[in-house]
Design a protein around this motif. Structure first.
Motif, PDB file in Angstrom:
ATOM      1  N   VAL A  79      44.835  41.535  45.969  1.00  0.00           N
ATOM      2  CA  VAL A  79      43.917  42.153  45.017  1.00  0.00           C
ATOM      3  C   VAL A  79      43.913  41.297  43.750  1.00  0.00           C
ATOM      4  O   VAL A  79      44.953  41.113  43.115  1.00  0.00           O
ATOM      5  N   THR A  80      42.749  40.772  43.418  1.00  0.00           N
ATOM      6  CA  THR A  80      42.623  39.863  42.284  1.00  0.00           C
ATOM      7  C   THR A  80      42.026  40.616  41.099  1.00  0.00           C
ATOM      8  O   THR A  80      40.976  41.264  41.231  1.00  0.00           O
ATOM      9  N   VAL A  81      42.688  40.533  39.944  1.00  0.00           N
ATOM     10  CA  VAL A  81      42.304  41.327  38.772  1.00  0.00           C
ATOM     11  C   VAL A  81      42.027  40.426  37.573  1.00  0.00           C
ATOM     12  O   VAL A  81      42.408  39.257  37.544  1.00  0.00           O
ATOM     13  N   SER A  82      41.356  41.004  36.581  1.00  0.00           N
ATOM     14  CA  SER A  82      41.048  40.250  35.361  1.00  0.00           C
ATOM     15  C   SER A  82      42.053  40.504  34.252  1.00  0.00           C
ATOM     16  O   SER A  82      42.059  39.800  33.241  1.00  0.00           O
ATOM     17  N   SER A  83      42.923  41.510  34.445  1.00  0.00           N
ATOM     18  CA  SER A  83      43.904  41.844  33.408  1.00  0.00           C
ATOM     19  C   SER A  83      45.030  42.669  34.013  1.00  0.00           C
ATOM     20  O   SER A  83      44.850  43.318  35.053  1.00  0.00           O
ATOM     21  N   PRO A  84      46.207  42.692  33.358  1.00  0.00           N
ATOM     22  CA  PRO A  84      47.283  43.576  33.816  1.00  0.00           C
ATOM     23  C   PRO A  84      46.864  45.044  33.780  1.00  0.00           C
ATOM     24  O   PRO A  84      47.296  45.839  34.625  1.00  0.00           O
ATOM     25  N   GLU A  85      46.022  45.393  32.829  1.00  0.00           N
ATOM     26  CA  GLU A  85      45.572  46.779  32.701  1.00  0.00           C
ATOM     27  C   GLU A  85      44.781  47.218  33.931  1.00  0.00           C
ATOM     28  O   GLU A  85      44.907  48.357  34.397  1.00  0.00           O
TER      29      GLU A  85
ATOM     30  N   GLN B 231      25.361  36.596  37.726  1.00  0.00           N
ATOM     31  CA  GLN B 231      24.678  36.794  39.007  1.00  0.00           C
ATOM     32  C   GLN B 231      25.697  36.993  40.139  1.00  0.00           C
ATOM     33  O   GLN B 231      25.490  37.805  41.039  1.00  0.00           O
ATOM     34  N   ALA B 232      26.796  36.236  40.085  1.00  0.00           N
ATOM     35  CA  ALA B 232      27.849  36.398  41.082  1.00  0.00           C
ATOM     36  C   ALA B 232      28.467  37.797  40.977  1.00  0.00           C
ATOM     37  O   ALA B 232      28.725  38.455  41.996  1.00  0.00           O
ATOM     38  N   ALA B 233      28.682  38.273  39.741  1.00  0.00           N
ATOM     39  CA  ALA B 233      29.239  39.617  39.532  1.00  0.00           C
ATOM     40  C   ALA B 233      28.290  40.691  40.056  1.00  0.00           C
ATOM     41  O   ALA B 233      28.728  41.703  40.621  1.00  0.00           O
TER      42      ALA B 233
ATOM     43  N   ILE C  76      35.104  39.131  37.497  1.00  0.00           N
ATOM     44  CA  ILE C  76      35.757  40.405  37.811  1.00  0.00           C
ATOM     45  C   ILE C  76      35.529  41.411  36.685  1.00  0.00           C
ATOM     46  O   ILE C  76      35.232  42.587  36.924  1.00  0.00           O
ATOM     47  N   GLU C  77      35.630  40.935  35.460  1.00  0.00           N
ATOM     48  CA  GLU C  77      35.408  41.800  34.303  1.00  0.00           C
ATOM     49  C   GLU C  77      33.985  42.356  34.304  1.00  0.00           C
ATOM     50  O   GLU C  77      33.770  43.555  34.071  1.00  0.00           O
ATOM     51  N   LEU C  78      33.001  41.502  34.602  1.00  0.00           N
ATOM     52  CA  LEU C  78      31.605  41.933  34.635  1.00  0.00           C
ATOM     53  C   LEU C  78      31.339  42.879  35.802  1.00  0.00           C
ATOM     54  O   LEU C  78      30.546  43.822  35.692  1.00  0.00           O
ATOM     55  N   ALA C  79      32.002  42.650  36.925  1.00  0.00           N
ATOM     56  CA  ALA C  79      31.834  43.526  38.080  1.00  0.00           C
ATOM     57  C   ALA C  79      32.468  44.890  37.833  1.00  0.00           C
ATOM     58  O   ALA C  79      32.038  45.906  38.393  1.00  0.00           O
TER      59      ALA C  79
END
Length: 342
Positions: free
Chosen positions: A62-68, A14-16, A129-132
């Motif tokens: 900038v906040t990320v879920s992975s280096p990729e 829900q947050a995503a 972040i991944e879901l967004a």
């Protein structure tokens, strides 16, 4: 007024969804709570500045879920960047890189050709972040200049009615923001000390890391948060107290007409003669616990037990102590208690 919902850590989807809609959602990390918005949505990013009351030339992490995900915007990690990512991501380390031209809005970068990136340890936030499907900006989720939030309740106090939601995953672990290292220049440089120490960085990189790059001029755009404007300050005036000066600091406090706050280690509290007008906040047993509790203590004397003066313990500016003293000096405006010399 907007209704600010608190999402449990099981409601990350829900947050995503709110992030996808261009809304603002506060999120947990291992350091402090951040204020999230789609980093690719310029209007959403601009609303972050409004919600915080933050100067627009102060760039956002900038906040990320992975280096990729980060690599989509960065020109090149370089050998230093790759080594630090391998050793410290996910974790409390933010890295400043040159970005691909036009890849991020000037609302994110402050108009610079660089941006700061971080991959937090908190799994709930990485999942959001991944879901967004997009990176999010992630400044601390507090009113600009005030102590950073280490619980969802701290965020709610500052941001109720200003943001769509808060993703609650309990109190943070580290308690001060991430270390920021500039990799957009020839020699790595610490722009803000944090949980990853100078020695740890140099051990990984095998080179000297500059560590005195924390401030910029009045007309200069900072590369990272916390370098230019007043930060972390409660309404009360904070005075930093050296260990040897506590007896005189408490004698001074006893002569004040109003209540005075004392933020000190457990042993200091136990071994001090504390006047009746002094209210205390236990910073725990050591530097680690004091760092974890610093912002909570400052907020306590802002919100729960207001005072005009806060006496706060100091530490040597080395290792984690560099991060603690960086935040405390900013909260105090570099003001130390000056003991009288007989």
């Amino acid at each position: 007024m907007m209704i600010t919902k608190i999402y449990a850590n099981t409601e990350v989807d829900q947050a995503a969804a709110e992030i996808k809609l261009g809304e603002l959602v506060a999120f947990p990390t291992e350091t402090v709570y951040g204020l999230g918005a789609d980093a690719t949505n310029e209007q959403a990013v601009k609303r972050v500045y409004l919600a915080k009351g933050r100067p627009s030339d102060n760039p956002l992490i900038v906040t990320v879920s992975s280096p990729e995900m980060a690599a989509e915007y960065i020109e090149d990690f370089g050998s230093y960047g790759q080594k630090l990512i391998n050793d410290f991501w996910p974790g409390p380390l933010t890295l400043v890189f040159k970005i691909k031209p036009g890849s991020l809005s000037s609302a994110v970068t402050g108009g610079l050709e660089t941006a700061a990136f971080r991959m937090p340890e908190n799994e709930v936030t990485r999942k959001m972040i991944e879901l967004a499907g997009v990176p999010i900006v992630g400044p601390s989720a507090n009113s600009s200049g005030k102590p950073s939030p280490t619980t969802a309740q701290h965020v709610f106090h500052d941001m109720e009615g200003k943001i769509a939601g808060i993703l609650d995953d309990g109190p943070t672990k580290v308690g001060v923001e991430s270390t920021i290292v500039d990799l957009s220049i020839d020699s790595p440089a610490i722009l803000r000390p944090g949980g990853v120490t100078l020695n740890e960085l140099e051990d990984t990189l095998g080179v000297k890391v500059l560590s005195d790059q924390h401030k910029v001029g009045a007309k200069e755009t900072p590369k990272a948060p916390g370098m230019k404007y007043k930060h972390y300050a409660p309404a009360a005036q904070v005075l930093i107290v050296a260990d040897k000066d506590w007896p005189q600091a408490l004698e001074w406090a006893a002569n004040q007409k109003e209540k005075v706050a004392m933020m000190a280690l457990s042993t200091t509290l136990e071994n001090s003669q504390i006047p009746g007008n002094v209210v205390t906040y236990d910073m725990g047993a050591d530097l680690t616990s004091a760092t974890h509790r610093l912002f909570d203590g400052l907020r306590h004397f802002d919100n729960d037990e207001p005072v005009n003066w806060i006496l706060a313990c100091s530490f040597k500016e080395e290792g984690l102590g560099a991060a603690y003293m960086n935040r405390l000096k900013k909260a105090a405006g570099d003001q130390f208690f000056k003991a009288k010399i007989d």
